[in-house]
Motif scaffolding. Structure first.
Motif, mmCIF file in Angstrom:
data_model
loop_
_atom_site.group_PDB
_atom_site.id
_atom_site.type_symbol
_atom_site.label_atom_id
_atom_site.label_comp_id
_atom_site.label_asym_id
_atom_site.label_seq_id
_atom_site.Cartn_x
_atom_site.Cartn_y
_atom_site.Cartn_z
ATOM 1 N N TYR A 200 0.736 2.255 5.955
ATOM 2 C CA TYR A 200 1.873 2.963 5.557
ATOM 3 C C TYR A 200 1.557 4.739 5.777
ATOM 4 O O TYR A 200 2.559 5.179 6.035
ATOM 5 C CB TYR A 200 1.853 2.768 4.128
ATOM 6 N N LYS A 201 0.401 4.961 5.713
ATOM 7 C CA LYS A 201 0.044 6.318 5.885
ATOM 8 C C LYS A 201 0.022 6.708 7.406
ATOM 9 O O LYS A 201 0.632 7.819 7.827
ATOM 10 C CB LYS A 201 -1.253 6.736 5.319
ATOM 11 N N ALA A 202 -0.328 5.909 8.234
ATOM 12 C CA ALA A 202 -0.218 5.840 9.708
ATOM 13 C C ALA A 202 1.013 6.168 10.325
ATOM 14 O O ALA A 202 1.360 6.873 11.186
ATOM 15 C CB ALA A 202 -1.502 5.021 10.490
ATOM 16 N N SER A 203 1.763 5.248 9.645
ATOM 17 C CA SER A 203 3.221 5.258 10.223
ATOM 18 C C SER A 203 3.983 6.628 9.903
ATOM 19 O O SER A 203 5.202 6.820 10.535
ATOM 20 C CB SER A 203 4.218 4.148 9.636
ATOM 21 N N ARG B 299 -2.163 2.121 -4.732
ATOM 22 C CA ARG B 299 -2.497 0.978 -3.967
ATOM 23 C C ARG B 299 -3.890 1.280 -3.017
ATOM 24 O O ARG B 299 -4.591 0.341 -2.941
ATOM 25 C CB ARG B 299 -1.392 1.199 -2.693
ATOM 26 N N ARG B 300 -4.402 2.645 -2.911
ATOM 27 C CA ARG B 300 -5.507 2.774 -2.019
ATOM 28 C C ARG B 300 -6.765 2.189 -3.037
ATOM 29 O O ARG B 300 -7.544 2.009 -2.679
ATOM 30 C CB ARG B 300 -5.711 4.132 -1.888
ATOM 31 N N MET C 216 -5.666 -1.892 0.889
ATOM 32 C CA MET C 216 -6.145 -0.884 1.773
ATOM 33 C C MET C 216 -5.629 -0.891 2.994
ATOM 34 O O MET C 216 -5.490 0.273 3.826
ATOM 35 C CB MET C 216 -7.716 -0.869 1.696
ATOM 36 N N LEU C 217 -5.571 -2.222 3.799
ATOM 37 C CA LEU C 217 -5.136 -2.269 5.136
ATOM 38 C C LEU C 217 -3.461 -1.723 5.107
ATOM 39 O O LEU C 217 -3.134 -1.125 6.002
ATOM 40 C CB LEU C 217 -5.382 -3.730 5.405
#
Length: 543
Positions: free
Chosen positions: A334-337, A319-320, A328-329
């Motif tokens: 997803y990563k920050a959560s 996805r990245r 990317m957003l």
């Protein structure tokens, strides 16, 4: 040019037996066996082979009043050792040596701790050193200690008894049982036979031979003497002693016998039988324990969960790299959560294996295999084997090994593909198209400009802005679906490979660490068995 004489076969065999014993001492040390006697025998043998091998030492051993000193005096034809009826008579060992061999045998006497030897001029006993030892039944405790210190160092023992003392328990129970099996050349002297008639002499000598045979399980010569009668009373003994030509063979045979006896003791203590070495914890039992322990460790590691995490990590990376600006957003969110760390981190999942359980069940299988084998393990090694199955130590070893495996395999990055950036570029272009389509639709809704229409099945006429919006949305879906399918395929391949590598590594560490202490013990037992086999092979080759 004269060729140097070849070593006698007896000397070669003695050296081979001592070398085998020396080879056995190192594994005996690893096994925790008592190798004190073996070291003493090896040291004594190496020293003795290097000191006057042309001569041999005969020790006269017996109780008070049996006539040891009288025998020595009769051999010498003069008073060499004071004889008497008092207890004790001989307080220090007395040596009788030939004048012509004084320099030759001096190292032997120093080794025995004997000073001031008595000299004689008899050629027939030139290579014989006769030692009169203190009485073994003396009231002086130091006398017996002297005898016990010298006996291991002599080559030949002459056990002296008389018709009254030949069944003496001190001689038979202590000295004969202790020493006769370890000596290759020895004789029993029945002294004072002049006090018996002919029939009694034969009966007592036969009885004495039978007693000795019961103790040592072999025949030992019984020589009858009447030392008080002088030269005539010791003719048989003198003939036995005069076999000086065999001196080297006597010394070598004694050393070889002592070395082989010590080696046999080490083999028995280690449970190494005559047929060779076999593991005390059978290999089949070890395999069963390893198989069961591997499954228990993998249950805690949870490879299924690691595979799911690996697939999710691969898709997150895709996805990245392949979803354009919107992807990317969403990946950042997803990563920050924290969801990515929780569901798409195979490395963290594997490292956290301890949170899913311990290794007690795995170690219990190994401990049980060792415990079941304990009844068949020699007593000298039973505690050593029992300690190798101690649960906490075994669990700690497996835990550390498993941590190393996890670190080695979990730090591998998720796979990537050159296709993903290409899909990302198409997604970026499609995003621009989507933005344009949305703006056109909004303008068309507000201003109602003239636009072309397209007849679509089922829907009928559809304005061009709406058709462009549908096309942009459909293209984005297809690209996203293509990216997801490819990432899932790569992720599953990686997950299976990672799972297989971890499974193989876990089997290796369980097989290596679960029975690692046992393997060291068995390696030492195998080395001990090899030392004995090597000696046997050398003996066979010399015949």
């Amino acid at each position: 040019m004269k060729r140097a004489p070849s070593p006698a076969p007896e000397s070669i065999q003695a050296e081979a037996a001592l070398a085998a014993l020396q080879d056995a001492i190192a594994p005996a040390r690893v096994l925790g066996l008592d190798f004190t006697r073996a070291e003493a025998v090896a040291a004594e043998g190496s020293e003795r082979l290097g000191i006057s091998p042309e001569a041999y030492v005969v020790a006269l051993v017996g109780g008070t009043g049996v006539g040891k000193s009288t025998i020595l005096n009769a051999l010498a034809g003069e008073v060499v050792s004071t004889a008497g009826p008092r207890r004790p008579t001989t307080g220090e060992p007395v040596a009788w040596v030939a004048e012509t061999a004084a320099d030759l045998v001096q190292p032997l006497l120093e080794r025995l701790g004997i000073k001031g030897p008595r000299m004689h001029a008899r050629d027939d006993l030139r290579t014989v050193v006769i030692v009169d030892l203190p009485d073994i039944d003396s009231l002086e405790e130091g006398h017996r200690a002297i005898v016990e210190a010298i006996l291991p160092k002599v080559d030949v023992v002459a056990w002296v008894v008389d018709p009254e003392k030949y069944a003496d328990a001190v001689l038979h129970d202590d000295f004969l049982r202790e020493w006769m099996a370890r000596l290759d050349r020895q004789v029993v002297i029945l002294n004072k036979v002049d006090r018996l008639d002919g029939e009694s002499r034969r009966r007592v000598a036969g009885d004495l031979g039978r007693i000795v045979r019961q103790i040592v399980a072999k025949d030992v010569p019984v020589i009858r003497t009447a030392a008080a009668a002088g030269e005539a009373g010791i003719a048989e003994l003198r003939s036995w002693l005069a076999d000086a030509a065999a001196a080297k063979a006597i010394v070598a045979a004694r050393l070889a016998a002592a070395a082989r006896a010590s080696l046999a003791e080490l083999k028995a203590a280690a449970g190494v039988g005559g047929s060779g070495w076999t593991p005390l914890v059978h290999e089949a039992a070890q395999r069963r324990a390893v198989d069961g322990a591997v499954e228990e460790v993998l249950r805690v590691v949870d490879l299924r969960g690691a595979e799911r995490q690996a697939v999710a990590a691969t898709r997150a990376r895709a996805r990245r790299r392949g979803t354009g600006p919107l992807g990317m957003l969403t990946s950042a969110l997803y990563k920050a959560s924290g969801r990515e760390r929780k569901a798409a981190d195979p490395a963290g999942f594997l490292r956290a294996w301890q949170s899913r359980g311990g290794l007690t069940r795995a170690t219990e299988l190994v401990r049980r295999a060792i415990t079941d084998a304990l009844p068949g393990i020699p007593p000298a090694m039973r505690a050593r084997y029992a300690a190798t199955g101690e649960g906490r130590d075994l669990e700690a070893r497996l835990g550390k090994a498993l941590d190393r495996v996890v670190l080695r395999h979990a730090e591998v990055e998720a796979p990537s593909s050159r296709l993903w950036p290409a899909i990302g570029l198409l997604q970026a272009a499609n995003t621009l198209l989507l933005v344009f389509a949305v703006a056109w639709v909004i303008l068309w809704v507000i201003a109602r400009p003239e636009v072309a229409s397209y007849d679509l099945p089922v829907l009928g006429p559809v304005p061009a802005p709406m058709v462009l919006l549908f096309v942009a949305l459909a293209a984005g879906y297809v690209l996203a679906r293509l990216l997801g399918l490819h990432a899932g395929w790569l992720g599953r391949r990686w997950a299976r490979r990672l799972s297989g590598d971890v499974r193989t590594a876990v089997r290796e560490i369980v097989a290596a660490d679960a029975f690692a202490p046992i393997a060291l013990i068995e390696e030492a037992r195998a080395a001990l068995a090899a030392a004995a086999v090597g000696d046997s092979a050398r003996r066979s080759g010399d015949r």
